[in-house]
Design an enzyme around this catalytic site. Structure first.
Site, PDB file in Angstrom:
ATOM      1  N   LYS A  42    -107.551  31.371   7.352  1.00  0.00           N
ATOM      2  CA  LYS A  42    -107.457  29.998   7.055  1.00  0.00           C
ATOM      3  C   LYS A  42    -108.958  29.560   6.369  1.00  0.00           C
ATOM      4  O   LYS A  42    -108.948  28.519   5.350  1.00  0.00           O
ATOM      5  CB  LYS A  42    -107.233  29.101   8.036  1.00  0.00           C
TER       6      LYS A  42
ATOM      7  N   TYR B 293    -106.977  34.515  12.677  1.00  0.00           N
ATOM      8  CA  TYR B 293    -106.338  33.489  12.130  1.00  0.00           C
ATOM      9  C   TYR B 293    -107.359  32.491  11.363  1.00  0.00           C
ATOM     10  O   TYR B 293    -107.004  31.868  10.293  1.00  0.00           O
ATOM     11  CB  TYR B 293    -105.326  32.472  13.096  1.00  0.00           C
TER      12      TYR B 293
HETATM   13  P1  NAP Z   1     -93.664  27.434  11.539  1.00  0.00           P
HETATM   14  O1  NAP Z   1     -92.998  26.268  12.240  1.00  0.00           O
HETATM   15  O2  NAP Z   1     -94.034  28.683  12.435  1.00  0.00           O
HETATM   16  O3  NAP Z   1     -93.135  27.651  10.312  1.00  0.00           O
HETATM   17  C1  NAP Z   1     -93.774  28.857   9.475  1.00  0.00           C
HETATM   18  C2  NAP Z   1     -92.833  28.833   8.157  1.00  0.00           C
HETATM   19  O4  NAP Z   1     -93.570  29.938   7.255  1.00  0.00           O
HETATM   20  C3  NAP Z   1     -91.489  29.149   8.228  1.00  0.00           C
HETATM   21  O5  NAP Z   1     -90.723  28.430   7.109  1.00  0.00           O
HETATM   22  C4  NAP Z   1     -91.388  30.796   8.120  1.00  0.00           C
HETATM   23  O6  NAP Z   1     -90.233  30.973   7.442  1.00  0.00           O
HETATM   24  C5  NAP Z   1     -92.369  30.464   6.887  1.00  0.00           C
HETATM   25  N1  NAP Z   1     -93.017  32.020   6.987  1.00  0.00           N
HETATM   26  C6  NAP Z   1     -93.333  32.914   7.847  1.00  0.00           C
HETATM   27  N2  NAP Z   1     -93.838  34.234   7.384  1.00  0.00           N
HETATM   28  C7  NAP Z   1     -93.762  34.213   5.901  1.00  0.00           C
HETATM   29  C8  NAP Z   1     -93.807  34.868   4.924  1.00  0.00           C
HETATM   30  N3  NAP Z   1     -94.163  36.197   4.922  1.00  0.00           N
HETATM   31  N4  NAP Z   1     -93.367  34.560   3.659  1.00  0.00           N
HETATM   32  C9  NAP Z   1     -92.853  33.142   3.486  1.00  0.00           C
HETATM   33  N5  NAP Z   1     -92.572  32.375   4.347  1.00  0.00           N
HETATM   34  C10 NAP Z   1     -92.997  32.845   5.648  1.00  0.00           C
HETATM   35  O7  NAP Z   1     -95.143  26.918  11.313  1.00  0.00           O
HETATM   36  P2  NAP Z   1     -95.857  25.604  10.763  1.00  0.00           P
HETATM   37  O8  NAP Z   1     -96.402  25.112  12.131  1.00  0.00           O
HETATM   38  O9  NAP Z   1     -94.912  24.612  10.484  1.00  0.00           O
HETATM   39  O10 NAP Z   1     -96.928  26.062  10.073  1.00  0.00           O
HETATM   40  C11 NAP Z   1     -97.037  25.688   8.595  1.00  0.00           C
HETATM   41  C12 NAP Z   1     -98.193  26.126   7.848  1.00  0.00           C
HETATM   42  O11 NAP Z   1     -99.238  25.254   8.409  1.00  0.00           O
HETATM   43  C13 NAP Z   1     -98.714  27.360   8.458  1.00  0.00           C
HETATM   44  O12 NAP Z   1     -99.525  28.109   7.108  1.00  0.00           O
HETATM   45  C14 NAP Z   1     -99.815  27.378   9.384  1.00  0.00           C
HETATM   46  O13 NAP Z   1    -100.813  28.108   9.536  1.00  0.00           O
HETATM   47  C15 NAP Z   1    -100.421  25.798   9.105  1.00  0.00           C
HETATM   48  N6  NAP Z   1    -100.964  25.074  10.029  1.00  0.00           N
HETATM   49  C16 NAP Z   1    -100.199  24.799  11.221  1.00  0.00           C
HETATM   50  C17 NAP Z   1    -100.849  23.972  12.301  1.00  0.00           C
HETATM   51  C18 NAP Z   1     -99.848  23.822  13.662  1.00  0.00           C
HETATM   52  O14 NAP Z   1    -100.500  22.946  14.399  1.00  0.00           O
HETATM   53  N7  NAP Z   1     -98.671  23.865  13.456  1.00  0.00           N
HETATM   54  C19 NAP Z   1    -101.964  23.643  12.185  1.00  0.00           C
HETATM   55  C20 NAP Z   1    -102.627  23.824  11.191  1.00  0.00           C
HETATM   56  C21 NAP Z   1    -102.196  24.822  10.179  1.00  0.00           C
HETATM   57  P3  NAP Z   1     -88.731  31.419   8.057  1.00  0.00           P
HETATM   58  O15 NAP Z   1     -88.372  30.306   8.888  1.00  0.00           O
HETATM   59  O16 NAP Z   1     -87.957  32.016   7.144  1.00  0.00           O
HETATM   60  O17 NAP Z   1     -89.327  32.511   9.166  1.00  0.00           O
END
Ligand code: NAP
Length: 260
Positions: free
Chosen positions: A171, A167
């Site tokens: 990133k 991961y």
């Molecule tokens: P999440 O709740 O798991 O949501 C992930 C989203 O990505 C969902 O809308 C999912 O769509 C979509 N997705 C997954 N695979 C995909 C694909 N192949 N094509 C298009 N869409 C896809 O995650 P989140 O926490 O909101 O994370 C959003 C972003 O922030 C990610 O890039 C993650 O790495 C980053 N991030 C998160 C955190 C954290 O603490 N949560 C911290 C740093 C960075 P479906 O619903 O249709 O499956």
């Protein structure tokens, strides 16, 4: 345009802009889509599998007086990305703001990590953003100084984390992509930035911040709380706004002080 957008200062208003947010069916992406719409942008709400959830986001946007349309975009599939961007442009009349938010995490210590998992993470988190930037480039360049790319990286891409080598690599790669494209697009006024969230409460982190782990985590965060999707959305909205026209190649940390 909704009432909130009407009273915004022009430097924060996104009226007349079209935004595409990938992975906007839930979590951070959903919050970003809702905040960009509240600032006046027409928003393409990208989803991979959960069309119902994306429709619900669009309903919430429309209910608040904004414009949102669900757009199927699996960022790991070039054909899906091309078709999704074409649909966004034809339905909403252009594309000014691309938010590469879609992402997955597969955690494993290196000795247990598989090549297959590593390929999958890169395919979604890094190649996905590359693909979307490439497919959107001519529309964003046409938008000139209104053109924006915001990539959603992570604190883990900057400082690493045990069990997250795959991961972290994806990133950190996004940060390199951000900086290179910032230089490449600067001549046309298009800015390219990243946000690097810390721990944000979403489906992705549900296991990591449960029970005892939550207390241990809170001790590491100077601001004393886990972040919310809205915290990240506000940072993205700033980078997308006219106010940030002179900010490019930047990585904006939204982490409560976890990494300073
Ligand atoms: P999440 O709740 O798991 O949501 C992930 C989203 O990505 C969902 O809308 C999912 O769509 C979509 N997705 C997954 N695979 C995909 C694909 N192949 N094509 C298009 N869409 C896809 O995650 P989140 O926490 O909101 O994370 C959003 C972003 O922030 C990610 O890039 C993650 O790495 C980053 N991030 C998160 C955190 C954290 O603490 N949560 C911290 C740093 C960075 P479906 O619903 O249709 O499956």
């Amino acid at each position: 345009m909704n009432d909130a957008a009407r009273v915004l200062p022009p430097s924060l208003s996104l009226a007349g802009r079209v935004a595409l947010v990938t992975g906007a069916s839930r979590g951070i992406g959903r919050a970003v889509a809702e905040v960009l719409a509240a600032r006046g942008a027409a928003v393409a709400v990208g989803y991979a599998a959960r069309e119902d959830a994306a429709r619900e986001v669009c309903d919430a946007i429309e209910h608040a007086g904004g414009r949102g349309v669900p757009v199927a975009i699996d960022v790991s599939d070039a054909g899906s990305v091309e078709a999704g961007i074409a649909r966004c442009v034809s339905e909403l009349g252009g594309l000014h703001i691309l938010v590469n938010n879609a992402g997955i995490s597969i955690d494993a210590l290196l000795l247990r990590a598989s090549e297959e998992d590593f390929r999958r993470i890169l395919e979604v988190n890094l190649e996905g953003a590359f693909r979307c930037c490439k497919a959107a480039a001519r529309h964003l360049l046409r938008a000139k100084a209104d053109g924006r790319i915001v990539n959603v990286s992570s604190v883990v891409g900057e400082q690493g984390n045990v069990g997250q080598a795959m991961y972290a690599a994806s990133k950190a790669g996004l940060i390199g992509l951000t900086k290179a494209l910032a230089r490449e697009f600067a001549g046309r006024g298009v800015t390219v930035n990243a946000v690097a969230p810390g721990f944000i409460e979403t489906d992705m982190t549900a296991d990591a911040i449960r029970g005892d782990r939550r207390d241990a985590l809170l001790e590491q965060i100077p601001l004393g709380r886990i972040g919310t999707p809205a915290d990240v959305a506000e940072a993205v909205a700033y980078l997308a706004a006219p106010a940030a026209a002179y900010v490019t190649g930047h990585v904006l940390r939204v982490n409560g002080g976890l990494l300073i």
